[in-house]
Design a protein around this motif. Structure first.
Motif, PDB file in Angstrom:
ATOM      1  N   HIS A 105     -47.088 -45.445  -3.908  1.00  0.00           N
ATOM      2  CA  HIS A 105     -47.824 -44.240  -3.530  1.00  0.00           C
ATOM      3  C   HIS A 105     -48.268 -43.441  -4.760  1.00  0.00           C
ATOM      4  O   HIS A 105     -47.631 -43.485  -5.823  1.00  0.00           O
ATOM      5  CB  HIS A 105     -46.959 -43.338  -2.634  1.00  0.00           C
ATOM      6  N   HIS A 106     -49.371 -42.680  -4.566  1.00  0.00           N
ATOM      7  CA  HIS A 106     -49.802 -41.712  -5.573  1.00  0.00           C
ATOM      8  C   HIS A 106     -48.843 -40.528  -5.552  1.00  0.00           C
ATOM      9  O   HIS A 106     -47.994 -40.393  -4.658  1.00  0.00           O
ATOM     10  CB  HIS A 106     -51.227 -41.224  -5.261  1.00  0.00           C
ATOM     11  N   GLY A 107     -49.025 -39.652  -6.519  1.00  0.00           N
ATOM     12  CA  GLY A 107     -48.195 -38.470  -6.577  1.00  0.00           C
ATOM     13  C   GLY A 107     -48.321 -37.587  -5.349  1.00  0.00           C
ATOM     14  O   GLY A 107     -47.371 -36.888  -4.971  1.00  0.00           O
ATOM     15  N   ASP A 108     -49.506 -37.615  -4.706  1.00  0.00           N
ATOM     16  CA  ASP A 108     -49.705 -36.786  -3.512  1.00  0.00           C
ATOM     17  C   ASP A 108     -49.270 -37.481  -2.227  1.00  0.00           C
ATOM     18  O   ASP A 108     -49.477 -36.974  -1.126  1.00  0.00           O
ATOM     19  CB  ASP A 108     -51.159 -36.354  -3.392  1.00  0.00           C
ATOM     20  N   GLY A 109     -48.676 -38.676  -2.364  1.00  0.00           N
ATOM     21  CA  GLY A 109     -48.156 -39.367  -1.192  1.00  0.00           C
ATOM     22  C   GLY A 109     -49.085 -40.402  -0.601  1.00  0.00           C
ATOM     23  O   GLY A 109     -48.699 -41.140   0.327  1.00  0.00           O
ATOM     24  N   ARG A 110     -50.326 -40.504  -1.112  1.00  0.00           N
ATOM     25  CA  ARG A 110     -51.265 -41.485  -0.551  1.00  0.00           C
ATOM     26  C   ARG A 110     -50.898 -42.894  -1.039  1.00  0.00           C
ATOM     27  O   ARG A 110     -50.600 -43.083  -2.217  1.00  0.00           O
ATOM     28  CB  ARG A 110     -52.701 -41.163  -0.964  1.00  0.00           C
ATOM     29  N   ARG A 112     -51.229 -46.301  -2.676  1.00  0.00           N
ATOM     30  CA  ARG A 112     -52.154 -46.780  -3.707  1.00  0.00           C
ATOM     31  C   ARG A 112     -52.105 -48.289  -3.899  1.00  0.00           C
ATOM     32  O   ARG A 112     -52.983 -48.871  -4.540  1.00  0.00           O
ATOM     33  CB  ARG A 112     -51.864 -46.108  -5.030  1.00  0.00           C
TER      34      ARG A 112
END
Length: 332
Positions: A105-110, A112
């Protein structure tokens, strides 16, 4: 640690070299996927004939197993589980594999991307199926024929559920090698049988077991070493079956009870044994063997069994013929 990452990749390449494991990566934004050489080998694709993709991987999965796996849209959404399923290689061979993966996941939770490993567990699956088949076969033997197959490894008898149910023996007792219920002195292996086992030769003998209800039942046991280059010399297999029950209608009985002194003398003569030879082979005193041959008094069951086992181990065969007559011959 310097060179740590390189060492890890070397280890990974070595594991993949066995052809039983491989890994994959998937970057969602670029839709770029990578299959490691080990994964290509496991899937039966040794050459990079086409760019890897998840849909292409699913097409290699057995049709009956595809619904178990996560759809590409679910993986992109962050769902990736652990599964065991079958694949069909391009050459038609079938393998059982286990996949494990993780969504990154990306830092914002999405989500990746995703990474995963695929393990070939075909041999392990076959071993489990063989074990289940063996257990089912032993259960069928016990239920339909009161026959109990057994195996021993490194001197320990493997668990025998049906035998434990019949005899009342505890699992710990089986693990400790006490597979026969009753007085340990009476159930000790006859010297010729113990010698055959020590020399890794097939053996056969009979014994009397005391069951939980108090009754005694006579059993016949035969065993043999499991031969093969990979066996290591410590594996045995055998069978325990009830001694044929006496049929009162035709006056049949336990053949051993019909073997008298004259048959013992005849067997000894066939072997060209002296009384001393028989006493040494059966590990009995000379006077005990003489009493058995002369029938001067009632000999113990254990002494009679020791003498008959010694003669049989030397090749003598006792056969019941014409009702209660006993024939004596050499089997080799």
């Amino acid at each position: 640690m310097p060179g740590g990452a390189s060492s890890q990749f070397d280890i990974l390449r070595m594991i993949e070299g066995f052809g039983l494991a491989g890994y994959w990566t998937w970057e969602f934004e670029s839709d770029r996927q990578i299959w490691s050489p080990g994964l290509r080998s496991l899937l039966g694709r040794t050459e990079p004939d086409a760019p890897p993709d998840y849909d292409r991987f699913l097409r290699l999965v057995h049709p009956e197993d595809r619904d178990w796996l996560d759809a590409p849209t679910l993986v992109r959404a962050g769902t990736l589980g652990q599964h065991r399923f079958r694949i069909i290689r391009p050459n038609g061979t079938l393998r059982v594999v286990e996949s494990r993966g993780e969504v990154l996941h990306h830092g914002d939770g999405r989500p990746r991307g995703a990474i995963g490993v695929v393990l070939d567990v075909t041999d392990r699956e076959h071993a489990l199926r063989a074990a289940r088949f063996h257990a089912a076969r032993e259960h069928a033997l016990a239920v339909t024929g009161s026959a109990f197959g057994f195996a021993a490894l490194h001197g320990e008898v493997l668990d025998l559920p049906e035998w434990r149910a019949l005899t009342g023996l505890a699992r710990a007792t089986i693990d400790q090698g006490w597979s026969r219920p009753g007085d340990p002195e009476d159930l000790a292996l006859p010297p010729p049988v113990a010698a055959a086992i020590a020399a890794r030769r097939p053996y056969r003998y009979s014994f009397t077991a005391r069951l939980p209800a108090g009754e005694t039942v006579r059993f016949f046991e035969c065993g043999a070493p499991v031969l093969g280059e990979d066996r290591g010399g410590d594996e045995w297999a055998g069978l325990v079956v009830p001694w044929p029950v006496a049929d009162v209608s035709d006056r049949r009985t336990d053949p051993d009870s019909l073997i008298r002194g004259r048959e013992i003398r005849a067997a000894r003569a066939l072997l060209a044994w002296t009384l001393t030879d028989l006493a040494e082979a059966s590990e009995l005193s000379l006077s005990t063997v003489r009493r058995l041959e002369e029938e001067s008094d009632a000999a113990s069951h254990r002494s009679r069994r020791a003498v008959l086992d010694a003669l049989r181990s030397a090749g003598v065969v006792f056969t019941l013929v014409k009702g209660e007559a006993v024939a004596v011959a050499l089997g080799r």
